[in-house]
Design a protein around this motif. Structure first.
Motif, PDB file in Angstrom:
ATOM      1  N   ASN A 188      -1.719  -1.883  -8.286  1.00  0.00           N
ATOM      2  CA  ASN A 188      -1.182  -0.648  -8.855  1.00  0.00           C
ATOM      3  C   ASN A 188      -0.480   0.256  -7.854  1.00  0.00           C
ATOM      4  OD1 ASN A 188      -3.322   0.483  -7.460  1.00  0.00           O
ATOM      5  ND2 ASN A 188      -4.371   1.301  -9.246  1.00  0.00           N
ATOM      6  N   ILE A 189      -0.333  -0.207  -6.622  1.00  0.00           N
ATOM      7  CA  ILE A 189       0.403   0.585  -5.643  1.00  0.00           C
ATOM      8  C   ILE A 189       1.347  -0.323  -4.853  1.00  0.00           C
ATOM      9  CG2 ILE A 189      -1.436   2.299  -5.351  1.00  0.00           C
ATOM     10  CD1 ILE A 189      -1.973   0.918  -2.643  1.00  0.00           C
ATOM     11  N   HIS A 190       2.280   0.316  -4.162  1.00  0.00           N
ATOM     12  CA  HIS A 190       3.225  -0.408  -3.318  1.00  0.00           C
ATOM     13  C   HIS A 190       3.214   0.195  -1.919  1.00  0.00           C
ATOM     14  CE1 HIS A 190       5.404  -2.852  -6.351  1.00  0.00           C
ATOM     15  NE2 HIS A 190       4.978  -1.905  -7.170  1.00  0.00           N
ATOM     16  N   VAL A 191       3.440  -0.662  -0.940  1.00  0.00           N
ATOM     17  CA  VAL A 191       3.776  -0.249   0.419  1.00  0.00           C
ATOM     18  C   VAL A 191       5.082  -0.958   0.765  1.00  0.00           C
ATOM     19  CG1 VAL A 191       1.393   0.153   1.148  1.00  0.00           C
ATOM     20  CG2 VAL A 191       2.426  -2.114   1.447  1.00  0.00           C
ATOM     21  N   VAL A 192       5.798  -0.429   1.742  1.00  0.00           N
ATOM     22  CA  VAL A 192       7.064  -1.058   2.141  1.00  0.00           C
ATOM     23  C   VAL A 192       7.055  -1.234   3.653  1.00  0.00           C
ATOM     24  CG1 VAL A 192       9.576  -0.877   2.181  1.00  0.00           C
ATOM     25  CG2 VAL A 192       8.296  -0.099   0.180  1.00  0.00           C
ATOM     26  N   LYS A 193       6.739  -2.453   4.093  1.00  0.00           N
ATOM     27  CA  LYS A 193       6.730  -2.780   5.518  1.00  0.00           C
ATOM     28  C   LYS A 193       7.402  -4.117   5.794  1.00  0.00           C
ATOM     29  CE  LYS A 193       5.262  -1.830   9.767  1.00  0.00           C
ATOM     30  NZ  LYS A 193       5.900  -2.919  10.533  1.00  0.00           N
ATOM     31  N   THR A 194       7.395  -5.003   4.797  1.00  0.00           N
ATOM     32  CA  THR A 194       7.919  -6.350   4.986  1.00  0.00           C
ATOM     33  C   THR A 194       8.924  -6.678   3.886  1.00  0.00           C
ATOM     34  OG1 THR A 194       6.240  -7.423   3.634  1.00  0.00           O
ATOM     35  CG2 THR A 194       5.699  -7.052   5.959  1.00  0.00           C
ATOM     36  N   ILE A 195       9.632  -7.774   4.053  1.00  0.00           N
ATOM     37  CA  ILE A 195      10.539  -8.234   3.009  1.00  0.00           C
ATOM     38  C   ILE A 195       9.778  -8.575   1.717  1.00  0.00           C
ATOM     39  CG2 ILE A 195      12.021 -10.183   2.360  1.00  0.00           C
ATOM     40  CD1 ILE A 195      13.377  -9.935   5.064  1.00  0.00           C
ATOM     41  N   PRO A 196       8.650  -9.306   1.764  1.00  0.00           N
ATOM     42  CA  PRO A 196       7.901  -9.533   0.517  1.00  0.00           C
ATOM     43  C   PRO A 196       7.466  -8.233  -0.166  1.00  0.00           C
ATOM     44  CG  PRO A 196       7.189 -11.099   2.184  1.00  0.00           C
ATOM     45  CD  PRO A 196       8.097 -10.127   2.879  1.00  0.00           C
ATOM     46  N   ASP A 197       7.074  -7.209   0.616  1.00  0.00           N
ATOM     47  CA  ASP A 197       6.745  -5.905   0.021  1.00  0.00           C
ATOM     48  C   ASP A 197       7.932  -5.371  -0.771  1.00  0.00           C
ATOM     49  OD1 ASP A 197       4.245  -5.864   1.268  1.00  0.00           O
ATOM     50  OD2 ASP A 197       4.944  -4.637   2.941  1.00  0.00           O
ATOM     51  N   THR A 198       9.109  -5.485  -0.181  1.00  0.00           N
ATOM     52  CA  THR A 198      10.316  -4.931  -0.788  1.00  0.00           C
ATOM     53  C   THR A 198      10.722  -5.707  -2.027  1.00  0.00           C
ATOM     54  OG1 THR A 198      11.021  -4.247   1.421  1.00  0.00           O
ATOM     55  CG2 THR A 198      12.697  -4.236  -0.300  1.00  0.00           C
ATOM     56  N   VAL A 248       5.867   8.210  -7.913  1.00  0.00           N
ATOM     57  CA  VAL A 248       5.147   9.102  -6.998  1.00  0.00           C
ATOM     58  C   VAL A 248       5.084   8.435  -5.633  1.00  0.00           C
ATOM     59  CG1 VAL A 248       2.925  10.145  -6.432  1.00  0.00           C
ATOM     60  CG2 VAL A 248       3.798  10.257  -8.771  1.00  0.00           C
ATOM     61  N   ILE A 249       5.534   9.150  -4.620  1.00  0.00           N
ATOM     62  CA  ILE A 249       5.462   8.683  -3.236  1.00  0.00           C
ATOM     63  C   ILE A 249       4.427   9.528  -2.514  1.00  0.00           C
ATOM     64  CG2 ILE A 249       6.722   8.383  -1.080  1.00  0.00           C
ATOM     65  CD1 ILE A 249       9.270   8.075  -2.772  1.00  0.00           C
ATOM     66  N   GLU A 276      -5.737   6.333 -11.270  1.00  0.00           N
ATOM     67  CA  GLU A 276      -6.359   5.772 -12.471  1.00  0.00           C
ATOM     68  C   GLU A 276      -5.446   5.938 -13.676  1.00  0.00           C
ATOM     69  OE1 GLU A 276     -11.088   6.631 -11.530  1.00  0.00           O
ATOM     70  OE2 GLU A 276      -9.913   8.134 -12.615  1.00  0.00           O
ATOM     71  N   ASP A 277      -5.359   4.884 -14.483  1.00  0.00           N
ATOM     72  CA  ASP A 277      -4.661   4.947 -15.773  1.00  0.00           C
ATOM     73  C   ASP A 277      -3.243   5.486 -15.654  1.00  0.00           C
ATOM     74  OD1 ASP A 277      -7.052   4.075 -17.022  1.00  0.00           O
ATOM     75  OD2 ASP A 277      -7.787   6.145 -17.055  1.00  0.00           O
ATOM     76  N   GLY A 278      -2.525   4.986 -14.641  1.00  0.00           N
ATOM     77  CA  GLY A 278      -1.149   5.421 -14.482  1.00  0.00           C
ATOM     78  C   GLY A 278      -1.003   6.860 -14.058  1.00  0.00           C
ATOM     79  N   GLN A 279      -2.003   7.376 -13.376  1.00  0.00           N
ATOM     80  CA  GLN A 279      -1.966   8.761 -12.916  1.00  0.00           C
ATOM     81  C   GLN A 279      -2.459   8.852 -11.477  1.00  0.00           C
ATOM     82  OE1 GLN A 279      -4.511  10.606 -15.894  1.00  0.00           O
ATOM     83  NE2 GLN A 279      -2.716  11.451 -16.949  1.00  0.00           N
ATOM     84  N   ALA A 324       2.392   8.695 -13.194  1.00  0.00           N
ATOM     85  CA  ALA A 324       3.102   7.831 -12.243  1.00  0.00           C
ATOM     86  C   ALA A 324       3.291   6.454 -12.863  1.00  0.00           C
ATOM     87  CB  ALA A 324       2.334   7.730 -10.938  1.00  0.00           C
ATOM     88  N   ASP A 325       4.549   6.109 -13.155  1.00  0.00           N
ATOM     89  CA  ASP A 325       4.838   4.755 -13.619  1.00  0.00           C
ATOM     90  C   ASP A 325       4.797   3.762 -12.457  1.00  0.00           C
ATOM     91  OD1 ASP A 325       5.345   5.617 -16.284  1.00  0.00           O
ATOM     92  OD2 ASP A 325       7.331   6.292 -15.656  1.00  0.00           O
ATOM     93  N   LEU A 326       5.026   4.275 -11.255  1.00  0.00           N
ATOM     94  CA  LEU A 326       4.990   3.437 -10.046  1.00  0.00           C
ATOM     95  C   LEU A 326       4.600   4.315  -8.867  1.00  0.00           C
ATOM     96  CD1 LEU A 326       7.384   0.607  -9.107  1.00  0.00           C
ATOM     97  CD2 LEU A 326       6.918   2.353  -7.399  1.00  0.00           C
ATOM     98  N   ILE A 327       3.754   3.775  -7.993  1.00  0.00           N
ATOM     99  CA  ILE A 327       3.205   4.545  -6.868  1.00  0.00           C
ATOM    100  C   ILE A 327       3.515   3.826  -5.565  1.00  0.00           C
ATOM    101  CG2 ILE A 327       1.109   5.485  -5.820  1.00  0.00           C
ATOM    102  CD1 ILE A 327      -0.105   5.322  -8.738  1.00  0.00           C
ATOM    103  N   ILE A 328       4.014   4.579  -4.594  1.00  0.00           N
ATOM    104  CA  ILE A 328       4.260   4.054  -3.250  1.00  0.00           C
ATOM    105  C   ILE A 328       3.426   4.863  -2.268  1.00  0.00           C
ATOM    106  CG2 ILE A 328       5.978   3.663  -1.449  1.00  0.00           C
ATOM    107  CD1 ILE A 328       8.082   3.531  -3.677  1.00  0.00           C
ATOM    108  N   VAL A 329       2.727   4.176  -1.395  1.00  0.00           N
ATOM    109  CA  VAL A 329       1.926   4.839  -0.365  1.00  0.00           C
ATOM    110  C   VAL A 329       2.604   4.650   0.980  1.00  0.00           C
ATOM    111  CG1 VAL A 329      -0.302   4.937   0.802  1.00  0.00           C
ATOM    112  CG2 VAL A 329      -0.206   4.515  -1.663  1.00  0.00           C
ATOM    113  N   SER A 330       2.851   5.753   1.670  1.00  0.00           N
ATOM    114  CA  SER A 330       3.501   5.711   2.981  1.00  0.00           C
ATOM    115  C   SER A 330       2.881   6.789   3.861  1.00  0.00           C
ATOM    116  CB  SER A 330       5.010   5.936   2.826  1.00  0.00           C
ATOM    117  OG  SER A 330       5.648   5.892   4.073  1.00  0.00           O
ATOM    118  N   VAL A 331       1.687   6.500   4.360  1.00  0.00           N
ATOM    119  CA  VAL A 331       0.923   7.498   5.115  1.00  0.00           C
ATOM    120  C   VAL A 331       0.693   7.069   6.565  1.00  0.00           C
ATOM    121  CG1 VAL A 331      -0.202   8.462   3.080  1.00  0.00           C
ATOM    122  CG2 VAL A 331      -1.270   6.532   4.269  1.00  0.00           C
ATOM    123  N   GLY A 332       1.498   6.128   7.061  1.00  0.00           N
ATOM    124  CA  GLY A 332       1.369   5.701   8.456  1.00  0.00           C
ATOM    125  C   GLY A 332       1.001   4.236   8.557  1.00  0.00           C
ATOM    126  N   ILE A 333       0.919   3.751   9.798  1.00  0.00           N
ATOM    127  CA  ILE A 333       0.538   2.364  10.035  1.00  0.00           C
ATOM    128  C   ILE A 333      -0.556   2.283  11.085  1.00  0.00           C
ATOM    129  CG2 ILE A 333       2.873   1.578   9.451  1.00  0.00           C
ATOM    130  CD1 ILE A 333       3.248   0.897  12.425  1.00  0.00           C
TER     131      ILE A 333
END
Length: 439
Positions: A128-138, A153-154, A217-220, A230-239
């Motif tokens: 239910n969440i996304h991260v963007v670090k690699t080509i497969p993530d993207t 929601v980012i 939870e439940d799209g929120q 949130a229809d889609l969630i991206i987490v970008s809080v560091g590595i």
């Protein structure tokens, strides 16, 4: 000489190429956990926004090229799980066949990079969440950014979070950024970051500050203050550095797991080197090891590590944390320390801030440029700076980065012979204007 490199991206393959060029007898084995070598991670947000047509455009060299042209034993889906420094052996799992492997080495480079942090919020799952670090993530993110996704929601407002906000905005989605702190873009001081927040809001991006996510939870997304659809969630809080598999080796690390290296990129164990997002980066202003994972540094450290492994002495001079980001119509750049960092360090400082133009003020398309310098209160030595405007910010910060490298004072900025022509600059460059104001 048997060289083993763990990690097949920026730092690892920069090192491998230097070894190829400087040791005719080298036997090089690269162990890559994924299936893609040597690609530009910093371009991933622009693939999401459609400015770059595919992730294929980001691949500098395919794995077959390293094998056939350069004679490197470049392996894919080989995950290193332990290192034995006494026997000089790397062990791991070959995910192509599920079998264990062992590779002996004379010299070893750890270039395992970092992985996105994922807080243990209630309800968080990999689905239910996304991260963007690699080509497969993207690729996964692109597949999920369907037409029925309206609200994105980012969580987190650093480099990647802001770049994704702009690029997903290009796809006509409603964007909300949630940041637990009191400002976005913590690499800038609050007075400068405010310009980026205004730019976000001008483009319809909703910025939510001072709220901490507690559950998904439940799209929120539920924070300590509100609940957001949130229809889609991206987490970008560091590595975090990918170094957990090295804990039993005795290699010296920082608290966050970054491997401490010297100016030759050597670790605390002879024969083992480290470079890139898994290693420390000597900060030329702080004068101590730091952790500032950036693509420029990974390539530079990898190159220097490879030269030293091949017997060509070269030292890593350090970083100032120089960075730049495009955010809608603004270019924002910074180098050195912020006021927040200086206050934590206890270094006495002063600031000089100006709003000027990026070229001669009378020239037809002159645009506002905001610039801030930080310098030592007693000695005048430059400590950092930030610039934001529609154009020209990166030029000033690159000059300032060179000044930091050479330990210049704010007064010495006035002595620099900088280019001038009305279409590109004022007779006094904005850096020099800020320096004069400080006096």
């Amino acid at each position: 000489m048997r060289y083993v490199i763990i990690g097949g991206d920026a730092a690892g393959m920069s090192a491998a190429m230097q070894i190829v060029r400087n040791d005719d007898q080298a036997e090089i084995t690269v162990l890559e956990k994924g299936s893609i070598y040597s690609y530009g991670q910093c371009g991933l947000p622009y693939v999401v926004g459609g400015l770059i047509e595919s992730t294929e455009k980001l691949i500098a060299r395919k794995v077959e090229t390293f094998r056939s042209k350069y004679g490197i034993d470049a392996r894919i889906l080989h995950e290193a799980t332990s290192v034995n420094p006494q026997e000089r052996i790397v062990t791991g799992t070959n995910h192509e066949n599920g079998q264990p492997f062992e590779v002996p080495y004379d010299k070893l480079l750890i270039a395992t990079g970092g992985s996105p942090l994922l807080p243990l919020w209630k309800g968080v799952t990999a689905e239910n969440i996304h991260v963007v670090k690699t080509i497969p993530d993207t690729v996964r993110l692109l597949n999920d950014l369907r037409d029925d996704v309206e609200e994105v929601v980012i969580i987190g407002a650093g480099y990647i979070g802001l770049e994704l906000a702009e690029n997903i905005h290009r796809l006509k989605k409603k964007i909300r950024i949630i940041q637990r702190g009191s400002q976005i873009a913590s690499m800038f001081d609050p007075d400068m970051a405010e310009l980026l927040q205004l730019e976000a809001e001008r483009n319809g991006v909703i910025v939510t500050l001072n709220e901490e996510v507690q559950a998904i939870e439940d799209g929120q997304v539920k924070t300590n203050g509100n609940t957001y659809k949130a229809d889609l969630i991206i987490v970008s809080v560091g590595i975090r550095p990918n170094t957990a598999f090295l804990k039993q080796t005795g290699i010296r690390m920082l608290e966050n797991g970054a491997i401490v290296v010297n100016d030759k990129l050597e670790t605390s164990i002879p024969g083992i080197y480290a470079a890139g997002d898994c290693a420390t980066h000597f900060h030329i202003v702080k004068q101590k090891p730091d952790y500032i994972p950036l693509g420029t540094t990974a390539n530079k450290q990898g190159r220097i590590a490879g030269l030293n492994m091949a017997g060509k002495l070269r030292t890593f001079k350090g970083v100032a944390g120089t960075s730049v980001i495009k955010f809608f119509d603004l270019i924002a750049a910074s180098t050195g320390l912020t006021e927040t960092q200086l206050n934590k360090s206890g270094i006495p400082y002063k600031t000089s801030s100006i709003q000027t133009t990026n070229k001669a003020g009378y020239y037809p398309d002159a645009e506002p440029l905001h610039l801030k310098l930080l310098y030592h209160r007693d000695t005048g030595r430059l400590l950092g700076g930030q610039a934001i405007g529609k154009s020209g910010a990166e030029k000033r910060i690159d000059v300032l980065a060179a000044a930091l490298f050479n330990r210049m004072t704010i007064e010495e900025l006035e002595d620099l012979d900088l280019s001038y022509s009305p279409p590109v600059n004022g007779v006094w460059d904005p850096l020099q204007q800020a320096a004069r104001r400080a006096k």
